[in-house]
Design a protein around this motif. Structure first.
Motif, PDB file in Angstrom:
ATOM      1  N   LEU A   1       0.828  -1.196   0.000  1.00 50.71           N
ATOM      2  CA  LEU A   1       0.000   0.000   0.000  1.00 50.71           C
ATOM      3  C   LEU A   1       0.868   1.254   0.000  1.00 50.71           C
ATOM      4  CD1 LEU A   1      -2.720  -1.138   2.575  1.00 50.71           C
ATOM      5  CD2 LEU A   1      -2.678  -1.418   0.090  1.00 50.71           C
ATOM      6  N   PRO A   2       0.307   2.384  -0.395  1.00 50.40           N
ATOM      7  CA  PRO A   2       1.109   3.615  -0.487  1.00 50.40           C
ATOM      8  C   PRO A   2       1.386   4.229   0.890  1.00 50.40           C
ATOM      9  CG  PRO A   2      -1.173   4.070  -1.031  1.00 50.40           C
ATOM     10  CD  PRO A   2      -1.079   2.577  -0.839  1.00 50.40           C
ATOM     11  N   GLY A   3       2.273   5.239   0.864  1.00 45.76           N
ATOM     12  CA  GLY A   3       2.601   5.956   2.098  1.00 45.76           C
ATOM     13  C   GLY A   3       3.200   5.023   3.130  1.00 45.76           C
ATOM     14  N   ASP A   4       2.758   5.186   4.358  1.00 46.36           N
ATOM     15  CA  ASP A   4       3.267   4.343   5.438  1.00 46.36           C
ATOM     16  C   ASP A   4       2.284   3.238   5.808  1.00 46.36           C
ATOM     17  OD1 ASP A   4       1.290   5.821   6.564  1.00 46.36           O
ATOM     18  OD2 ASP A   4       2.478   6.629   8.225  1.00 46.36           O
ATOM     19  N   LEU A   5       1.436   2.838   4.844  1.00 46.70           N
ATOM     20  CA  LEU A   5       0.417   1.825   5.127  1.00 46.70           C
ATOM     21  C   LEU A   5       0.949   0.406   5.036  1.00 46.70           C
ATOM     22  CD1 LEU A   5      -2.626   3.492   3.327  1.00 46.70           C
ATOM     23  CD2 LEU A   5      -2.029   3.543   5.747  1.00 46.70           C
ATOM     24  N   GLY A   6       2.163   0.242   4.525  1.00 44.70           N
ATOM     25  CA  GLY A   6       2.845  -1.033   4.629  1.00 44.70           C
ATOM     26  C   GLY A   6       2.417  -2.098   3.630  1.00 44.70           C
ATOM     27  N   ALA A   7       2.965  -3.293   3.848  1.00 45.15           N
ATOM     28  CA  ALA A   7       2.659  -4.463   3.018  1.00 45.15           C
ATOM     29  C   ALA A   7       1.835  -5.449   3.850  1.00 45.15           C
ATOM     30  CB  ALA A   7       3.946  -5.125   2.546  1.00 45.15           C
ATOM     31  N   HIS A   8       0.918  -6.130   3.163  1.00 41.42           N
ATOM     32  CA  HIS A   8       0.009  -7.042   3.861  1.00 41.42           C
ATOM     33  C   HIS A   8      -0.117  -8.333   3.057  1.00 41.42           C
ATOM     34  CE1 HIS A   8      -1.349  -3.777   6.546  1.00 41.42           C
ATOM     35  NE2 HIS A   8      -1.077  -3.023   5.478  1.00 41.42           N
ATOM     36  N   PRO A   9      -0.279  -9.460   3.749  1.00 41.06           N
ATOM     37  CA  PRO A   9      -0.326 -10.739   3.025  1.00 41.06           C
ATOM     38  C   PRO A   9      -1.627 -10.919   2.239  1.00 41.06           C
ATOM     39  CG  PRO A   9      -0.753 -11.062   5.365  1.00 41.06           C
ATOM     40  CD  PRO A   9      -0.364  -9.625   5.208  1.00 41.06           C
ATOM     41  N   ILE A  10      -1.498 -11.619   1.128  1.00 42.30           N
ATOM     42  CA  ILE A  10      -2.665 -12.058   0.359  1.00 42.30           C
ATOM     43  C   ILE A  10      -2.913 -13.511   0.749  1.00 42.30           C
ATOM     44  CG2 ILE A  10      -3.565 -12.565  -1.943  1.00 42.30           C
ATOM     45  CD1 ILE A  10      -1.741 -10.346  -3.032  1.00 42.30           C
ATOM     46  N   THR A  11      -4.074 -13.777   1.291  1.00 38.39           N
ATOM     47  CA  THR A  11      -4.381 -15.137   1.757  1.00 38.39           C
ATOM     48  C   THR A  11      -5.489 -15.730   0.902  1.00 38.39           C
ATOM     49  OG1 THR A  11      -5.882 -14.199   3.395  1.00 38.39           O
ATOM     50  CG2 THR A  11      -3.655 -14.705   4.130  1.00 38.39           C
ATOM     51  N   ILE A  12      -5.085 -16.536  -0.075  1.00 43.05           N
ATOM     52  CA  ILE A  12      -6.055 -17.268  -0.883  1.00 43.05           C
ATOM     53  C   ILE A  12      -5.588 -18.714  -0.969  1.00 43.05           C
ATOM     54  CG2 ILE A  12      -6.795 -15.282  -2.237  1.00 43.05           C
ATOM     55  CD1 ILE A  12      -5.044 -16.226  -4.518  1.00 43.05           C
ATOM     56  N   ASP A  13      -6.484 -19.592  -1.376  1.00 42.11           N
ATOM     57  CA  ASP A  13      -6.180 -21.006  -1.532  1.00 42.11           C
ATOM     58  C   ASP A  13      -4.979 -21.193  -2.473  1.00 42.11           C
ATOM     59  OD1 ASP A  13      -7.182 -23.955  -1.487  1.00 42.11           O
ATOM     60  OD2 ASP A  13      -6.958 -23.438  -3.610  1.00 42.11           O
ATOM     61  N   ALA A  14      -4.083 -22.104  -2.106  1.00 44.52           N
ATOM     62  CA  ALA A  14      -2.851 -22.303  -2.885  1.00 44.52           C
ATOM     63  C   ALA A  14      -3.155 -22.747  -4.313  1.00 44.52           C
ATOM     64  CB  ALA A  14      -1.963 -23.329  -2.192  1.00 44.52           C
TER      65      ALA A  14
END
Length: 204
Positions: free
Chosen positions: A152-165
Motif C-alpha cells: 500500500l502507499p505511504g506508510d500503510l505497509g505491506a500485507h499478506p494475500i491469503t487465498i487457496d494455494a
C-alpha cells in the motif's frame, strides 16, 4: 483466464457496505452477449441517471478513477446472488484486483476463477487506505501475487494475500481448473497404468 502475477495501479474507491451482485450488475443484463463485454453494465443503476447517462459523482466516473485497475470496496462486497456476471462486468472493465475487509463467498470464488485477485484486508487498513486516497488520488497499490502480498502507499505497509494455494497457482498460470487438470495428464495416465497393472481384475 488471464494470468495475474504482479500489478501496480491507481485505486478507485467505491464505498458502501453489503454491495450485492445486483448493484454490481442488475439481473436484466445477464442475457446480454458476453462476447460484446459486460463492462458497460458495471454498477449500471447506481452509476447512471434515469436517462442512462453517467453520473459524474459516482466514484468510477471521476477523472482520477480512469485507468484504475484496482478497486477498494467495503465489507461483504459481492454478497447476494451467485451471479457470475458480476465478476464478468468487473473483469471486462479491466479490474484485476479488489481490496475489501470481506467478500461474499461465492463472489470471492467467482473472482478467482475469472482472473481477479480478491484481497482481504483488516477494516482498519481499508479505512486508512480510503483516507490516504482522498488526499492522494494518484497513489498506487501493488498487488504481488508471486510474493503473496499487497503493498500500500505511504506508510500503510505491506500485507499478506491469503487465498487457496491451488487458486493462486491457477491465477499465476492463467489456467482454469480444467486446464490445470490437463497439465497433470501424464501423471494421471501413469497412475492409471500402474493401478491397472497392480489390479488387472479391474479391466475384466
Amino acid at each position: 483466464m488471464k494470468a495475474f502475477t504482479r500489478g501496480t495501479s491507481t485505486v478507485a474507491y467505491v464505498p458502501g457496505v453489503n454491495c450485492d451482485t445486483d448493484q454490481i450488475i442488475p439481473g436484466r443484463f445477464l442475457k446480454a452477449d458476453r462476447a460484446e463485454g459486460y463492462d458497460k453494465f458495471l454498477f449500471h443503476d447506481i452509476r447512471r441517471d434515469a436517462d442512462g447517462n453517467l453520473d459524474p459523482g459516482f466514484p468510477l466516473n471521476r477523472p482520477d478513477a480512469q485507468g484504475a485497475r484496482i478497486l477498494l470496496v467495503e465489507d461483504n462486497f459481492g454478497c447476494g446472488s451467485s451471479r457470475e456476471g458480476a465478476v464478468y462486468a468487473l473483469a471486462d472493465a479491466g479490474i484485476r484486483a479488489l481490496l475489501a475487509p470481506s467478500f461474499g463467498d461465492i463472489f470471492f470464488n467467482n473472482a478467482l476463477k475469472n482472473g481477479i485477485v480478491p484481497v482481504r484486508l483488516p477494516v482498519t487498513v481499508c479505512e486508512a487506505l480510503a483516507d490516504h486516497l482522498s488526499d492522494n488520488p494518484d497513489a498506487a497499490v501493488t498487488v504481488d501475487l508471486e510474493a503473496a502480498q499487497v503493498v500500500l502507499p505511504g506508510d500503510l505497509g505491506a500485507h499478506p494475500i491469503t487465498i487457496d494455494a491451488f487458486a493462486r497457482d491457477c491465477l499465476l498460470q492463467g489456467l482454469d481448473e480444467i486446464e490445470m487438470t490437463f497439465t497433470y495428464l501424464n501423471r494421471i495416465a501413469a497412475f492409471e497404468a500402474d493401478r491397472m497393472a497392480r489390479n488387472p481384475w479391474l479391466g475384466r
